[in-house]
Design a protein around this motif. Structure first.
Motif, short mmCIF file in Angstrom:
data_model
loop_
_atom_site.label_atom_id
_atom_site.label_comp_id
_atom_site.label_asym_id
_atom_site.label_seq_id
_atom_site.Cartn_x
_atom_site.Cartn_y
_atom_site.Cartn_z
N VAL A 144 3.62 0.62 2.46
CA VAL A 144 4.41 -0.50 1.95
C VAL A 144 5.72 -0.62 2.74
O VAL A 144 6.17 -1.72 3.04
N ALA A 145 6.29 0.52 3.07
CA ALA A 145 7.53 0.47 3.86
C ALA A 145 7.28 -0.26 5.18
O ALA A 145 8.09 -1.08 5.62
N ALA A 146 6.14 0.04 5.79
CA ALA A 146 5.82 -0.63 7.05
C ALA A 146 5.70 -2.14 6.82
O ALA A 146 6.09 -2.95 7.67
N LEU A 147 5.19 -2.52 5.66
CA LEU A 147 5.04 -3.94 5.35
C LEU A 147 6.39 -4.64 5.16
O LEU A 147 6.47 -5.85 5.17
N MET A 148 7.42 -3.85 4.95
CA MET A 148 8.76 -4.43 4.86
C MET A 148 9.36 -4.62 6.25
O MET A 148 10.49 -5.05 6.40
#
Lengths: 269, 359, 446, 557, 237
Positions: free
Chosen positions: B235-239
């Motif tokens: 999810v962090a990468a998706l940010m």
């Protein structure tokens, strides 16, 4: 029929938050009942109180007339309550059949020394375990997957395996936490049938948490609606569907009307 | 049923004989400790000033532990792995500091421009540690990020050996003396207590570093990204967060703390050796767990706690029990205390309470 | 995958070898029952040396030694085992020892026309390290003898193994008294390093008689050398009429000594004896200056601290401190050579002892080896050991060495103990000899 | 520049960095005395292997392998050449600037050695670069050859080299009878090496050819089920293995004390590994203080049997059960307080426990009973009747018996109710508890068994070594045992053996690398985990065959 | 040209062939929905687009630019934003911090503040709770937060994975209303939904996936009337 499980004024708090608030609840033997309610209403918390993961601060839970609140989960399971989980929790690195064998744990009695010297009793018991495990897999139709690692099974099979594992402990009361989550209507319909069959074949009492209103309305003999940890309604499906408090807090008008529309064909079938 | 009966009922149902044994175990240790303490206070002649000195010694040693523990905790907080090689990263920091200091000393800067020299040495030590940490992350940890949990633990152990013996091959097996600094000789007086200047420096710097680190993680954009990566990497990468880069930054941050610890250690103890990272590494790991691993203030608290107990424990607890040469047993005290704390708070002093399981 | 492949091939080769071995046995017409016996003979030339060898050599020289001989072919080097601690926290001692041997080797690379080859093993600083290293070296029947090991925990099992194998070891740094005590000494164990029993007593006498101090405190680090040394010192000190007010202990890897020093200060000692190694010793010396109550306490160390490294570690805190140590004449040449050969300064003491051991072994070989016509050598094992025990007045780096019947090359009769004090000489810290102890008397050095 | 050339150049730079590292660790110089093949020394091998390896890897990864194979060797040559050129900087700089104050290994001998002892620096540098380029280029040829040839040459060359490095092993075992003539005083003779290389290459080639014709197929689960029902083949394999184990020390290792001693050490670690495998592999409890139980076992035997002043004069066989029992008790006692901790908390507490035991054994406080730093000496060897198990090859059988017993117990437990409970616990503690598993007893059982096995190992260890010292029982042993079960494959019993051979056996055989042993050990740990994160012999699911109908009837009766 | 285009995409989890040649397009301003059974590859498709699972074969293009050369965090910069399945809010961070992280790639404080306001108008509940840790929010609020957070990067295309999962029926409706509202404000949406009924009501077009392949592609209306879809995914018999 006598109620198999009775909860009286059960309260569970987390810090300042009251997750379950003075909940009274009963389920008859051999019944199928559902608990519904918005997310965070305390449904799963209530399950956890029954199975011993949580200790309610107040109230009494009786199973077959014995108080069980506060007992450790393993004792409660041994008494005859089994459950499945909202997000499947299998023993992923063990094979399907081993998962079922672990489920039989509370029904086995022999000790490690029997295992080391392979006493005749142990050999007999292990043979029985193996046979029953295969039977159970047969029952849920997973024999082809018996020797595969549990987390390599397809989603639907994992759901069924979790139920088989629960059945292996020979429960009297089975708690199912969202058994149809993530299934399409066709699969869902099959699951409904399966749950009914389960109840009849194993002489079980089944309590479930569900979001899919179609499932809940089709299968349940009694529905309990929770909101903010409090029971706001209880009764037969038709009553619940019409209950204004439930519609306001949970169903919403559109869904309520859409539900009856969608329900019609399902009932016809 | 009244409240009291209800309580009793609750305990009776929830706990069984093993829990009672655990508490008895804990209570027995506690009783021995209390008895020893009382006897020590009765029989020994230490005045209050001496006791205060023990505490001060403990704090300055604890500061070093705390700084190293921060690195453990940072990495653990994000990758949930024990970076066993962290003690060696500290050691390389100290070597970096050593060679810089020697060069500065040779050129006459060391005592000529002490403050400037200190800053240079700190920077070099932090850089050295960071380079090593990044290298270790790249080679030994990153390829295994998706492997089972114990696998990176083993590569961490491997990295620890590799670094230790690389240093041994490069820099020799004997100790190397760190140059003294005139500015840090002597002591300052605080509340009537004499504290060595280098110790005072350690206490101040370690507190400052920790406050800075806390601020960085809580308030800056990178800090927030770190916390996000800790929770969920995908999810962090998706940010739009570059997860690898954030992990590298975390390692750099942790290694910088270790580098600073390396300098402070050298300034107090004047010895640099290839083996020096091992014991402080273990101690810092202990401190991090004591405070609740993954928790920044916890690591700091754990470090000080451990330092103080090691310093105070032998005199306070063991001497009264009539045990000969109690200083030898300071690690026994430290670890026993760890067990005690964890018996009653299974996730450390500031760790999140998981008194009840999640299902 | 490819790894598996060659494993399979290796297994094949192994099987082939087995088969060949079995066939070979038959081809030699030896009765099957005798085959193992023959193997044993080749494995370790004990009493019955290899038959073929004896036959071949019979033409000129024969081996008549009761333990058999080491046979060296014309172009073959003489092998000497070296076991030192080369890994772990104490590795610097092993490195120094190995360095010392290498210096000796560089000076004397050949004996009787044969190159000397070192077989180096890591004996670590523990029992099973010593055991395995000794087993490995003793099971190589070409090895003449062993130099090492370093730690008493490694020396003890090694001494047994070496003795059982009819070999010998000369330790350069195992100082534990038990190793050469009459009832526990193993025949194969010798040492060029001195025995702690002696040195400890000298410390006590020095403190009591020369310094005239009556209250002593000691610190050891839980390893055999310091523990025994302070034990002996305290015992003697009490006998003399002094008082050991505190016998404290730390761990070798400890760095913060202030708590333990604070506790000792409370006992108000006049002298602190800490026979540690440079790391911990450096911390004690430095931090003693910071702890209240130590302002007038005299610091005394032993030879473990009488090294350059300690002066570096302790810095100016070492000024005025006393050290004891057997007389090791300052050998500029050795120090220079060491740097030349090993590229760095000795990281620890006990290199000189290893240097001497090497030369003693070579001398003994020169004495007993039998030259063959083709240039080969026969070295009789028992005779070699006897020659070592017969060493008298050998002038080594560490002084005059003579072996006694329990394997000690040093003894109160031959070894002088020197008392040094650390002082600044021309702005540089150095050990300055102040007294020499010999035959129960202290003489001041002028 | 073409991106492929750019990455080739990068590989060359990396090669340079690695060889400089190798040179600065000092191993090039200090191993230069040890010949491997003819004049080629181990010192040469360690740095030249870098050129070979990097050239080979570059070639394997080269995108040109299919399209433009003729360029691949050139790539290899560039990698090796650039690497060597960077290495050449070390002597060039070192001769001008003194690096010795930082790197103790940077000394003139090293520079001389690297420049092939040439007086003229330029010529030395040229030789070095040429060597690098040639080695890299030759290595890069392999991957573009046909597969069978590729594998044959690779296998032949690496095995020959390995035999050269492990010459001592060969000369000590029965292999000497066949291969003996190929070896010189140390290492291989050049002619011997050449013959070996040819023979081995042919062998490898045949094997690769066979593999190519008969590719391995993974068995379907159904086939495995059928096989599990009739275990004849497994029984045969087991028999052969047992036979091999029985003849190993005497017939294969020639009663060699040293090799048998290494084998025995491996054996002791296998016993410990089997125990820790129960705790970590089966039950998933991370234990870093496992050495404590080993120490308890060893000290019990030492104190009970020692002939020295601390001993009490019991025999080994009397002491053995006591040692196991004490270790077990300690396991349970430690187990109780730490049960409620999870994961890494458990790790550090157990680590602490291990340290506590060691420090106490070393302390002045317990010195009157346990000997302090001076340890317990004069531990007699075990006796059976009048037969003393004095030699290592005799002790071997005792240890083998220990392994067989522990293996048997561990494997039977694993395939029982208890074993399944452990696994469930490892997978998900909460759900396991909800499956009716009593956490406390189940965990204690794991801890107890692990401790008992370790105690057994320690007991034999004390008898084997003959003296015990507190320093022996340090954290490294715990770390070693943990590493070996993970390298072998966590939870897998054969994995323990493989792990012990790799992490205890190999380093022992590499003892002559002395100071670089631990360095290699560390690098090997990382490399092994990178290559095979699941371990070398990962645990396989047990296949449960469907019970036959007769079975069902029989048990129904 | 389509905004997002997948062409013959194959993807694997280990040895499992999860996507077997998927091709689909999403045009500017559309709502496109992917429906299918569990395990059909819907989520996998989204993971491929964001390169959380790089495809082994085939191309993913955004505005004609090949996305497979980028890593996940760079995809965000290109204007793709995803709301993952199960919401994936950072439970220990506050609501505000979650939203700020949504704008991680941006460096225009005024623009961020503006978008924050926009999210707060869309979801007034979030404004009330901005200082609270996200883990303490209810499921519906978390879903709002996840959507709001995804909007903070000002995406050109928003990928939504099962936004209705586990939500009370009453919330499902409002979430879908908001999705439509977002689309109306100009964001293209690719919606993966279990609840095919709702999804096909708001979408313009839809694809039906079965075991890693697209079996049907049509306008939402046609799909709603398709017999097979009705039977399998809408639960009508």
């Amino acid at each position: 029929m006598a109620p198999i499980l009775v909860a009286r004024k059960v309260t569970k708090r987390f810090g300042g938050l009251v997750a379950v608030n003075e909940l009274d609840f009963e389920i008859e033997e051999h019944a199928i009942a559902s608990v519904i309610g918005p997310n965070g209403a305390g449904k799963t918390t209530f399950f956890n109180c029954i199975t011993g993961f949580y200790v309610p601060e107040e109230g009494v839970i009786e199973f077959e007339g014995k108080e069980i609140q506060g007992l450790r989960p393993d004792k409660i399971t041994t008494m005859g309550i089994a459950r499945t989980y909202q997000n499947i929790r299998l023993f992923g690195k063990m094979s399907a059949i081993e998962n079922v064998m672990v489920g039989m744990h509370p029904r086995l009695s022999l000790h490690w020394w029997d295992a080391v010297i392979h006493t005749p009793a142990f050999v007999r018991q292990e043979r029985k375990v193996l046979r029953r495990a295969w039977e159970l897999l047969d029952y849920i139709g997973l024999t082809d997957w018996a020797n595969h690692q549990a987390n390599s099974l397809p989603y639907g099979a994992q759901r069924r395996l979790e139920i088989a594992r629960a059945l292996a402990s020979e429960p009297k009361l089975l708690l199912l936490d969202e058994p149809t989550a993530g299934m399409n209507p066709q699969e869902t319909a099959e699951m409904i049938e399966f749950i009914r069959k389960l109840r009849d074949d194993w002489n079980l009492t089944i309590l479930l948490i569900e979001h899919d209103m179609k499932v809940v309305m089709t299968i349940s003999e009694k529905i309990t609606v929770l909101d903010f940890g409090t029971k706001i309604a209880e009764g037969k499906p038709e009553e619940i569907q019409r209950n204004p408090r439930v519609i306001e807090a949970y169903l919403g008008r559109g869904a309520a009307s859409g539900l009856s529309a969608a329900e019609a064909p399902a009932q016809a079938a | 049923m009244n409240q009291w009966q209800r309580r009793l009922e609750y305990w009776r149902r929830r706990y069984d004989i093993t829990d009672v044994v655990v508490w008895l175990f804990g209570l027995a240790i506690l009783a021995v400790a209390v008895y020893g303490t009382v006897r020590s206070l009765q029989t020994t002649t230490y005045d209050s000033k001496r006791w205060a000195q023990f505490v001060v010694y403990g704090i300055s040693q604890g500061g070093v532990y705390a700084l190293i523990a921060l690195g453990y905790t940072l990495v653990y907080g994000i990758l949930f792995m024990i970076n066993f090689a962290h003690g060696e990263i500290f050691m390389f920091g100290a070597f970096g500091a050593l060679f810089t200091a020697l060069a500065l000393d040779k050129a006459g800067y060391w005592n000529g421009h002490p403050v400037l020299s200190l800053i240079i040495v700190l920077l070099v030590a932090m850089t050295t540690s960071s380079v090593i940490a990044v290298l270790v992350e790249r080679v030994a940890y990153r390829p295994l990020r998706k492997a089972p949990r114990l696998v990176p633990l083993i590569t961490a152990i491997g990295a620890s050996f590799t670094l230790q013996y690389t240093a041994r091959s490069f820099f020799g097996s004997g100790l190397r003396a760190f140059p003294e600094m005139d500015m840090l000789k002597g002591s300052v007086s605080v509340f009537g207590l004499d504290i060595g200047k280098s110790h005072a420096l350690t206490i101040v710097v370690s507190l400052l570093m920790m406050a800075g680190l806390y601020w960085y993680v809580q308030k800056t954009k990178t800090g927030k990204a770190m916390r996000a990566v800790a929770e969920n990497k995908d999810v962090a990468a998706l940010m739009g967060i570059d997860v690898d880069q954030i992990i590298v930054r975390t390692f750099i941050l942790g290694a910088s703390m270790a580098g600073v610890a390396g300098v402070l250690y050298s300034l107090i103890f004047f010895q640099v050796k290839f083996f020096m990272g091992f014991v402080p590494g273990i101690k810092a790991f202990t401190a991090a767990v004591l405070g609740g691993i993954g928790n920044i203030p916890g690591a700091m608290l754990g470090g000080y706690f451990l330092g103080i107990f090691e310093s105070l424990g032998p005199a306070l607890i063991l001497e009264g029990l009539g045990i000969p040469a109690p200083s030898q047993l300071k690690d026994v005290i430290a670890f026993t205390m760890l067990v005690m704390v964890l018996i009653f708070r299974p996730t450390g002093i500031l760790g999140e309470a998981v008194s009840e399981k999640r299902a | 995958m490819s790894k598996k492949h060659w494993l399979i091939v290796l297994a094949l080769v192994a099987m082939l070898a087995l088969a060949l071995a079995a066939c070979g046995g038959k081809a030699e017409e030896a009765p099957a029952t005798e085959a193992p016996k023959e193997e044993m003979a080749t494995e370790a030339p004990k009493e019955e040396a290899t038959e073929e060898a004896t036959e071949e050599a019979a033409a000129e020289v024969t081996c008549e030694d009761e333990w058999g001989c080491i046979e060296i072919a014309p172009d073959e080097p003489i092998q000497i085992g070296v076991m030192q601690v080369l890994s772990g926290g104490a590795a610097n001692y092993g490195e120094a020892g190995l360095g010392g041997v290498k210096v000796a080797q560089s000076e004397r690379p050949e004996v009787l026309g044969h190159k000397v080859d070192l077989v180096v093993e890591d004996s670590q600083c523990n029992a099973e390290g010593g055991q395995i290293a000794a087993q490995k070296l003793t099971s190589n029947d070409k090895i003449v003898g062993i130099i090492g090991a370093n730690c008493s925990s490694a020396c003890t099992p090694a001494a047994q193994i070496v003795t059982d194998a009819n070999m010998f070891m000369i330790s350069n740094s195992c100082t534990a008294p038990a190793l050469t005590a009459p009832d526990t000494h193993k025949l194969g164990f010798l040492r060029t390093v001195y025995n702690d029993a002696y040195q400890g007593a000298v410390v006590a006498e020095f403190v009591y008689n020369i310094l005239g101090l009556k209250k002593m405190a000691t610190i050891h680090d839980g390893t055999p050398y310091p523990q025994q040394l302070q034990e002996v010192a305290c015992q003697r000190f009490t006998e003399l009429g002094g008082e050991c007010v505190a016998q404290e202990a730390i761990n070798p890897d400890d760095t913060d000594m202030r708590p333990v020093l604070t506790r000792i200060a409370e006992k108000q000692p006049e002298v602190l004896f800490f026979p540690l190694y440079p790391e911990a010793g450096g911390h004690v010396a430095r931090q003693a200056k910071e702890v209240e109550g130590f302002e007038n306490v005299v610091l005394v160390g032993a030879d473990g601290l009488k090294v350059e490294k300690f002066l570096e570690a302790a810095g100016d805190a070492a000024i005025g401190m006393w050290f004891t140590g057997p007389e090791v004449p300052q050998n500029e040449e050795y120090a220079k050579k060491y740097v030349e050969v090993n590229g760095s300064e000795p990281p620890a003491p006990f290199g000189e002892q290893a240097y001497d051991a090497y030369n003693i072994i070579l001398d003994a070989i020169e004495k007993v080896a039998i030259k063959k016509a083709d240039g080969g050598l026969l070295i009789p094992r028992k005779a070699l050991l006897d020659a070592l025990y017969a060493t008298k007045d050998y002038q080594g780096l560490t002084g005059t060495l003579s072996a006694n019947e329990y394997g000690d090359f040093t003894s109160p009769e031959t070894t002088k103990i020197v008392i040094y004090q650390a002082e600044k000489v021309d702005g540089k810290l150095d050990f300055v000899p102040k007294y020499v102890y010999f035959n129960g008397e202290f003489t001041e050095v002028k | 520049m073409n991106p492929i050339w750019r990455s080739t150049l990068k590989a060359g730079l990396l090669t340079g960095a690695i060889v400089i590292y190798v040179a600065l660790t000092g191993m090039v110089l200090s191993l230069s005395q040890r010949p491997v093949i003819g004049k080629l020394s181990l010192g040469h091998v360690v740095y030249m292997l870098v050129f070979v390896g990097m050239g080979y890897i570059t070639a394997v990864r080269s995108p040109w392998r299919q399209e433009r194979p003729w360029l691949v060797p050139l790539q290899g040559a560039v990698v090796g050449g650039v690497g060597a050129a960077i290495l050449a900087l070390l002597p060039l700089i070192g001769r001008k600037v003194d690096l010795g104050w930082m790197f103790v290994t940077a000394k003139p001998e090293l520079y001389k050695f690297l420049l092939f002892n040439q007086e003229q620096v330029a010529r030395g540098v040229l030789y070095l670069i040429l060597t690098g380029a040639v080695l890299g280029g030759v290595a890069a040829v392999l991957p573009i050859l046909p597969e069978v040839l590729h594998k044959a040459l690779l296998g032949g060359a690496s095995t020959t080299l390995l035999l050269g490095v492990l010459a001592e092993l060969v000369q000590r075992t029965v292999l000497k009878k066949v291969l003996g003539p190929f070896f010189a005083y140390k290492g291989l003779k050049p002619t011997g090496a050449a013959i070996l290389f040819v023979v081995l290459t042919v062998l490898f080639g045949l094997q690769a050819w066979w593999r190519q014709k008969h590719p391995k197929v993974t068995k379907s689960v159904a086939a495995q089920e059928a096989e599990a029902a009739s275990p004849l083949r497994t029984t045969l394999q087991l028999g052969a293995l047992l036979l091999f184990l029985l003849i190993l020390p005497v017939w294969i290792l020639n009663k060699d004390t040293y090799l048998n001693s290494v084998v025995n050490l491996v054996g002791l670690y296998i016993i410990m590994g089997l125990g820790l495998n129960i705790v970590v592999g089966f039950a998933g409890l991370l234990d870093l203080g496992y050495v404590a139980f080993f120490a308890i076992g060893a000290y019990t035997v030492a104190l009970m049997t020692s002939l020295g002043p601390l001993g009490h004069g019991y025999s080994f066989w009397q002491a053995l059960p006591v040692a196991i029992l004490l270790a077990l008790t300690a396991g349970v006692v430690l187990g109780i307080p730490v049960l409620r901790m999870r994961g890494d908390y458990l790790a550090i507490v157990t680590l602490g426990f291990g340290e506590i035991i060691r420090i106490l054994a070393n302390s002045d406080w317990l010195k009157p009973f346990m000997g302090g730093a001076l340890g317990v000496l004069d531990i007699p060897k075990p006796k059976i009747g009048n037969w003393v198990l004095k030699e290592e090859y005799q002790l071997y059988y005792l240890i083998l018996a220990g392994i067989l017993v522990t293996w048997f117990v561990a494997s039977r437990l694993y395939h029982s109710r208890v074993g399944r409970a452990w696994q469930a616990l490892r997978e998900d503690e909460d759900v396991a508890e909800a499956m009716g598993i009593h956490l406390v007893t189940t965990k204690l059982l794991a801890f107890g068994f692990g401790a008992a096995f370790s105690g057994l190992s320690g007991a034999i260890f004390a008898a084997k070594v003959g003296s015990v010292y507190p320093h022996t029982f340090n954290l490294i042993i715990s770390i070693n045992v943990l590493s070996l079960i993970i390298v072998g494959g966590i939870g897998s019993l054969p994995g323990v053996v493989v792990g012990a051979l790799a992490l205890v056996g190999l380093p022992e055989l590499l003892r002559e690398f002395s100071e670089y042993r631990m360095l290699f050990y560390g690098i090997a740990l990382i490399a092994m985990m990178l290559v095979k994160p699941e371990g070398f012999w990962p645990k396989r699911l047990k296949v449960y065959p469907r019970p036959q109908e007769e079975d069902a009837e029989a048990s129904a009766l | 040209m389509a905004l997002l285009e997948l062409h013959n995409v194959h993807a694997y989890y280990g040895n499992i062939h999860a996507l077997k040649g998927i091709s689909l397009t999403v045009d500017e301003g559309e709502i496109v929905t992917l429906i299918g059974a569990n395990g059909a590859g819907k989520t996998t498709t989204l993971r491929v687009i964001t390169m959380l699972l790089p495809p082994r074969e085939g191309t993913v293009t955004l505005n004609g630019e090949d996305l497979s050369q980028y890593r996940t965090h760079e995809i965000v910069l290109k204007g793709v934003s995803m709301v993952p399945e199960g919401r994936g809010v950072f439970a220990r961070l506050t609501v505000l911090e979650n939203l700020e992280l949504g704008a991680y790639t941006r460096n225009d404080p005024s623009g961020i503040a503006e978008d924050l306001e926009r999210v707060f108008t869309l979801f007034p509940r979030l404004k009330e709770r901005q200082g609270q840790a996200a883990g303490t929010l209810s499921g519906g609020e978390q879903q709002m937060l996840a959507i709001g957070r995804a909007l903070m990067s000002r995406p050109r295309i928003l990928l939504l994975d099962e936004p209705s999962m586990g939500l009370a029926p009453i919330l499902v409706e409002s979430i879908f209303d908001i999705i439509q509202e977002i689309n109306r404000q100009g964001t293209t949406i690719l919606l993966v939904e279990q609840n095919a009924l709702m999804a096909l009501q708001i979408a313009h077009r839809g694809y039906v996936l079965r075991t890693g392949e697209i079996v049907l592609a049509d306008t939402a209306e046609n799909l709603r009337n398709n017999e097979m879809v009705q039977k399998t995914y809408l639960g009508m018999e």
